[in-house]
Motif scaffolding. Structure first.
Motif, short mmCIF file in Angstrom:
data_model
loop_
_atom_site.label_atom_id
_atom_site.label_comp_id
_atom_site.label_asym_id
_atom_site.label_seq_id
_atom_site.Cartn_x
_atom_site.Cartn_y
_atom_site.Cartn_z
N SER A 94 8.15 3.92 4.75
CA SER A 94 7.12 3.07 4.19
C SER A 94 7.59 2.26 2.98
N ALA B 93 5.77 -0.09 -0.39
CA ALA B 93 4.59 -0.56 -1.11
C ALA B 93 4.78 -2.04 -1.42
N SER C 24 -5.56 -1.13 -0.27
CA SER C 24 -6.45 -0.41 -1.17
C SER C 24 -7.92 -0.75 -0.89
N VAL D 239 -2.69 -3.64 -4.01
CA VAL D 239 -1.62 -2.76 -3.55
C VAL D 239 -1.83 -2.43 -2.08
N VAL E 265 0.38 -0.44 1.50
CA VAL E 265 1.51 0.33 2.01
C VAL E 265 1.72 -0.07 3.47
N LEU F 124 7.62 7.56 -7.61
CA LEU F 124 6.27 7.22 -8.05
C LEU F 124 5.98 7.94 -9.36
N VAL G 290 0.76 1.09 -10.93
CA VAL G 290 1.05 2.01 -9.83
C VAL G 290 0.51 3.41 -10.10
N TYR H 256 -2.69 4.27 -8.45
CA TYR H 256 -2.70 4.35 -6.98
C TYR H 256 -1.62 5.27 -6.43
N ILE I 48 -0.73 5.96 -2.53
CA ILE I 48 0.55 5.49 -1.99
C ILE I 48 1.32 6.65 -1.36
N GLU I 49 1.36 7.79 -2.07
CA GLU I 49 2.08 8.94 -1.57
C GLU I 49 1.49 9.43 -0.25
N GLN J 115 -0.22 7.70 1.99
CA GLN J 115 0.04 6.73 3.05
C GLN J 115 1.52 6.67 3.43
N ALA J 116 2.39 6.99 2.46
CA ALA J 116 3.84 6.87 2.69
C ALA J 116 4.46 8.12 3.28
#
Length: 274
Positions: A81, A83, A122, A134, A136, A150, A257, A260, A264-265, A267-268
């Motif tokens: 992934s 961002a 988001s 943001v 991903v 992150l 960041v 979020y 992010i984590e 989704q990634a």
């Protein structure tokens, strides 16, 4: 004040040309657009910066459309992934987005070019000046390059006034200037929330962070949206919007960041390969 995103789109000869516009030291861009129109601009590369190396920043990547036109930057956050800015993710249809990794010089065939299988934006995002800028992108395949870190709860000090951060990209070196074929970087200090609120009445300290010099001269520019702002290898910001490029008292505005990081984590998280 004319606030610009770091990415703009225009159609020429039937081909989609994407351009990121932004007002902080940042990455490259693609085809030129009208730099005076709101939400548009010429390709941008780091203003006041220098040539950078993927050996130092292997997580720096850029996005192209299906025709190979670069329209934004991005940053690897896991093996599957990246961002980027929400306005970048929404600029081109998912099936036409390509993530280019490991290619320091855009004129070469180095690295990887991966398609995108999933886009997360988001919740509640509408435009960069209202926060939530943001996204991903989950790629088809896996990256062979180290991701950025992150921020966590212990990294609040990275957002302190004066913290030196690095912005990365392939955009123009000046507003309306020539585009860069190489990855470039620039050093910019984090600006306090109170100062940034004075510079931008749309500033939201929960979702945004500013970086740049009061006197200007170093900043991101058109074509750099979605690119990373890092302290060491920790991702603290994503290029979002600004007023021109490298103007005095007009720092670049980035997505914060830390706000979020959990999303992010989640989704990634790398896919389980069956």
């Amino acid at each position: 004040m004319s606030v610009k995103f770091r990415r703009s789109l225009l159609f020429a000869s039937g081909a989609l040309l994407a351009v990121a516009a932004f007002a902080v030291p940042v990455v490259a861009g693609t085809a030129a657009a009208d730099p005076g129109a709101a939400g548009s601009g010429n390709q941008a590369r780091i203003v006041g910066g220098e040539k950078a190396s993927l050996a130092d920043h292997p997580y720096a990547v850029y996005l192209t459309d299906a025709g190979g036109n670069q329209f934004c930057g991005a940053v690897i956050v896991s093996s599957t992934s990246v961002a980027t800015a929400a306005h970048c993710a929404k600029a081109v249809a998912k099936q036409d987005i390509r993530v280019v990794a490991g290619r320091e010089d855009k004129r070469t065939g180095d690295g990887q070019v991966l398609g995108v299988s999933k886009v997360w934006v988001s919740q509640g995002y509408t435009d960069p000046t209202k926060g939530g800028d943001v996204a991903v992108l989950t790629v088809r395949g896996q990256f062979g390059y180290r991701p950025a870190k992150l921020p966590d709860s212990g990294d609040a000090g990275l957002y302190a006034k004066g913290t030196q951060a690095t912005v990365l990209g392939w955009g123009r070196i000046a507003d309306g200037g020539a585009r860069s074929d190489y990855l470039r970087s620039a050093q910019v200090p984090v600006v306090s929330d109170s100062e940034c609120r004075t510079d931008y009445d749309v500033y939201d300290q929960r979702t945004m962070v500013c970086a740049g010099y009061a006197e200007g001269g170093v900043d991101a520019c058109q074509g750099d949206s979605g690119g990373p702002l890092v302290v060491g290898d920790t991702l603290i910001g994503i290029v979002s919007f600004g007023d021109g490029c490298a103007k005095a008292n007009r720092p670049g505005v980035y997505t914060r960041v830390s706000t979020y990081a959990d999303d992010i984590e989640a989704q990634a998280k790398p896919r389980l390969l069956g």
